[in-house]
Write a protein that holds these residues in place. Sequence first.
Motif, PDB file in Angstrom:
ATOM      1  N   TRP A   1      46.172  38.724  35.485  1.00  0.00           N
ATOM      2  CA  TRP A   1      44.870  38.952  34.846  1.00  0.00           C
ATOM      3  C   TRP A   1      44.321  37.643  34.321  1.00  0.00           C
ATOM      4  N   GLY A   2      43.019  37.441  34.487  1.00  0.00           N
ATOM      5  CA  GLY A   2      42.346  36.252  34.009  1.00  0.00           C
ATOM      6  C   GLY A   2      40.970  36.175  34.622  1.00  0.00           C
ATOM      7  N   PRO A   3      40.238  35.091  34.384  1.00  0.00           N
ATOM      8  CA  PRO A   3      38.909  34.939  34.998  1.00  0.00           C
ATOM      9  C   PRO A   3      39.057  34.786  36.517  1.00  0.00           C
ATOM     10  N   ARG A   4      38.504  35.755  37.250  1.00  0.00           N
ATOM     11  CA  ARG A   4      38.681  35.778  38.709  1.00  0.00           C
ATOM     12  C   ARG A   4      37.336  35.962  39.396  1.00  0.00           C
ATOM     13  N   VAL A   5      37.210  35.350  40.557  1.00  0.00           N
ATOM     14  CA  VAL A   5      36.040  35.533  41.412  1.00  0.00           C
ATOM     15  C   VAL A   5      36.505  35.479  42.853  1.00  0.00           C
ATOM     16  N   LEU A   6      35.991  36.372  43.662  1.00  0.00           N
ATOM     17  CA  LEU A   6      36.262  36.354  45.095  1.00  0.00           C
ATOM     18  C   LEU A   6      35.015  35.828  45.794  1.00  0.00           C
ATOM     19  N   LEU A   7      35.170  34.690  46.465  1.00  0.00           N
ATOM     20  CA  LEU A   7      34.058  34.042  47.160  1.00  0.00           C
ATOM     21  C   LEU A   7      34.150  34.300  48.658  1.00  0.00           C
ATOM     22  N   PHE A   8      33.096  34.831  49.246  1.00  0.00           N
ATOM     23  CA  PHE A   8      33.028  35.017  50.690  1.00  0.00           C
ATOM     24  C   PHE A   8      32.065  33.985  51.266  1.00  0.00           C
TER      25      PHE A   8
END
Length: 283
Positions: free
Chosen positions: A53-60
Amino acid sequence: MMSGFVPGLELSRAYYADVVAPLVADIPHSAALIGPGSEVLAFDTQRSADHDWGPRVLLFVPPGAAAEAEAAVEAGLPSFFRGYPTVFAQHGQVRHGVRVAELGGWLSSRLGFDPRGPITPLDWLSAPWQALAEVTCGEVFHDGLEELNRVRAALRWYPDDLWRYVLACQWQRIGQEESFPGRCAEVGDELGSATLGGRLVREVMRLALLQRRRYPPLRQVARQRAGSPAGRRRARRGPGGGAGRPHLAGSGGGSQRRLRAAGRRAQQDRAHRPRRDVGAALP
């Protein structure tokens, strides 16, 4: 204890806007928080912050742009964001929370097919409920590639004929075990009756979610969905957030008690039933 907790979805939304988006402003992309994680289903708590868990972003990004995007992200990420480390343990790896992927490959790895093309009945029926929930829940922060929102809309729920088939299958699962708690009680097996009753309640919870057009999640999330105030609010909403009837997920304990009581009644009825003379019935 939890007054200072920031839900993961809120944290990741701000992380993208304040940190990640400026780093990849010159690269066509879509950004979201979808995939695995209790924060995607909005069921994370302060306890969730002790693992994955933490600051996450999925970039496409488009094909061939992954290396450029990864380099831009690696060069510009801070060590902390709003007090949370940006590098943390994730499924056995210690790394930052920005994942770069091509949309088609990521979707195929999660679902077993690419929903940007035609979705066949076999595709629908072979995709796990949890995987469908992971793709359709969460939030899209930016859809510069103009594909992610369309895919999520296509996967929001089964076509009507398949939905009825899935409901029929779930009813059949319940019907196959419906009598077992009572049969266990008939022979005095209270532990077996309670165990089977609990399993039956789980299937009824899944049925209730399917009736409300919600993909049943993993078991630990399903328990939280049923018992928490947020879960009860979500249960009353349809797929578009509209009002609906409350589902049965919160009635597990009462259902289990009723099943056990029915088993005890069956045992008492059997004890007081006149014994039949089998020999007299023979010709």
